[in-house]
Design a protein around this motif. Sequence first.
Motif, short mmCIF file in Angstrom:
data_model
loop_
_atom_site.label_atom_id
_atom_site.label_comp_id
_atom_site.label_asym_id
_atom_site.label_seq_id
_atom_site.Cartn_x
_atom_site.Cartn_y
_atom_site.Cartn_z
N GLY A 187 0.80 -1.22 0.00
CA GLY A 187 0.00 0.00 0.00
C GLY A 187 0.83 1.27 0.00
O GLY A 187 2.07 1.25 0.00
N LEU A 188 0.14 2.40 0.01
CA LEU A 188 0.77 3.71 -0.05
C LEU A 188 -0.11 4.70 0.69
O LEU A 188 -1.34 4.66 0.60
CB LEU A 188 0.95 4.11 -1.52
N ALA A 189 0.52 5.60 1.43
CA ALA A 189 -0.23 6.61 2.20
C ALA A 189 0.00 7.99 1.62
O ALA A 189 1.13 8.33 1.22
CB ALA A 189 0.19 6.58 3.67
N TYR A 190 -1.04 8.79 1.59
CA TYR A 190 -0.97 10.18 1.15
C TYR A 190 -1.17 11.09 2.36
O TYR A 190 -1.99 10.81 3.23
CB TYR A 190 -2.08 10.45 0.12
N HIS A 191 -0.40 12.16 2.41
CA HIS A 191 -0.48 13.12 3.51
C HIS A 191 -0.52 14.52 2.95
O HIS A 191 0.13 14.82 1.94
CB HIS A 191 0.76 12.97 4.41
N ARG A 192 -1.29 15.40 3.61
CA ARG A 192 -1.26 16.80 3.22
C ARG A 192 -1.42 17.69 4.44
O ARG A 192 -2.24 17.42 5.32
CB ARG A 192 -2.37 17.14 2.23
N TYR A 193 -0.60 18.75 4.49
CA TYR A 193 -0.76 19.81 5.49
C TYR A 193 -0.90 21.12 4.71
O TYR A 193 0.00 21.51 3.97
CB TYR A 193 0.44 19.87 6.43
N TRP A 194 -2.02 21.81 4.89
CA TRP A 194 -2.36 22.94 4.03
C TRP A 194 -2.20 24.30 4.69
O TRP A 194 -2.22 25.34 4.02
CB TRP A 194 -3.81 22.81 3.55
N MET A 195 -2.05 24.36 6.03
CA MET A 195 -2.09 25.64 6.75
C MET A 195 -0.71 26.32 6.68
O MET A 195 0.03 26.40 7.66
CB MET A 195 -2.52 25.41 8.20
N HIS A 196 -0.36 26.83 5.51
CA HIS A 196 0.97 27.37 5.25
C HIS A 196 1.30 28.52 6.20
O HIS A 196 0.54 29.47 6.36
CB HIS A 196 1.06 27.86 3.80
N ASP A 219 2.32 27.39 -0.47
CA ASP A 219 1.35 28.34 -1.00
C ASP A 219 0.10 28.26 -0.13
O ASP A 219 -0.41 27.17 0.12
CB ASP A 219 1.02 27.98 -2.45
N PRO A 220 -0.43 29.40 0.35
CA PRO A 220 -1.62 29.35 1.21
C PRO A 220 -2.90 28.98 0.45
O PRO A 220 -3.88 28.56 1.08
CB PRO A 220 -1.72 30.77 1.76
N LEU A 221 -2.91 29.15 -0.87
CA LEU A 221 -4.08 28.80 -1.69
C LEU A 221 -5.38 29.44 -1.16
O LEU A 221 -6.45 28.85 -1.26
CB LEU A 221 -4.24 27.28 -1.78
N ASP A 222 -5.24 30.64 -0.59
CA ASP A 222 -6.40 31.40 -0.10
C ASP A 222 -7.19 30.67 0.98
O ASP A 222 -8.39 30.89 1.14
CB ASP A 222 -7.35 31.78 -1.26
N GLN A 223 -6.52 29.80 1.72
CA GLN A 223 -7.20 29.05 2.77
C GLN A 223 -7.17 29.81 4.10
O GLN A 223 -6.15 30.41 4.46
CB GLN A 223 -6.56 27.68 2.95
#
Length: 393
Positions: free
Chosen positions: A316-325, A351-355
């Motif tokens: 298997g494979l795991a995906y991770h994301r942290y968006w709060m730049h 990049d904050p991506l306007d979040q």
Amino acid sequence: GYQTAIFGKWHLGEGRAHEPTGFDEWSVVPGQGDYFDPVMIDRDGSHLEQGYATDIITDKCLDFLGNRDPDKPFFLMCHHKAPHRSFEPHPRHRHLYADGTLPVPETFSDDYANRATAAAAAKMRIRSDMTYKDLGLVQPEGGEEVGTLLLGGWTQRKVPEIREGEELRLIDGLTGENFVFTDPQKLALFKYQRYMMRYLQTIAAVDENVGRLLDYLDAQGLRDNTIVIYTSDQGFFLGEHGWFDKRFMYEESLQMPFLIRYPDGIEAGARAAHITTNVDFAATFLDYAGLPVPSYMQGTSMRPILEQTADENDKGLAYHRYWMHKDEFHNAFAHYGVRDERYKLIYWYNDPLDQLGAFAGDEPPEWELFDCEKDPFELSNCASDPAYAKVFE
């Protein structure tokens, strides 16, 4: 046909529009909640409950189990507030781990060389970013000379670092004991020992209360036919790389505890090397309950892994994301990535991506590639190493 309940941490908003749904019974804390005399919210509104949160949440779980219909199955989520920062142990555990001899991670003094810019930029360092409250110390009156504010508009300040020859006096918030430092490294290690002591003291109550639930199942003859899962929402840095907190895709933060007991269906003591994530939890619960998994769920049941029938050639494979730049508290950079059985690839898109809660900066994107087999502490970025070009691609 299940009797359902959730008690403890919710963290999905407060107010009528955000209340738990689908549960027969619920009582949750607002936000992260408080350790002592917490406010709890149920269908009747907010109530102040005297006591210690870990004990109170477990009491509510045991009350639910004791009052359930024994002829129907049950599904219970016991969500402890602990050990969210800042740690606040119960008085009965304040004597634990107080001798200052807890082992220090090999990477505690990491210099962040050969890593993405994000590693050195993060405000998650035990030596410089912990507050007086974090460490159970008295915060003196004063301004910047006392320590940097945790956040503008707040009153909490960080315990400062010192240079060689400078003196810093710290006072234990409970006993009034004084600690005097003139050596920067000894001060850093003192902060680490205080951090770990308070963390371990706080989870001692979790340990006890998990035991109370397991004892109840044993006493009621429910052990063999009840699935018990102990897990968390992420890992945590306990001094590795000099850090506290989580967010990053590095191993100590990415890996989560997951223990499961089901005597009737899972071999005791077995370990699985397959990769799963918490997006798989819901599908797993439904599978064991004999219920269909809705098509909109992205997760996959972990049952073949737990029963050791999964394909051994596909871990298997795991995906991770942290968006709060560049978040206000930790200055952690935004990134996403994947981890398979051996390698980890991270893209710092920065990049904050306007979040909401993310902030702009001028950091260019970067790549990281780690060979977690050869480099388990992730100290060497192989993204530009020709020997790993095919793996990177």
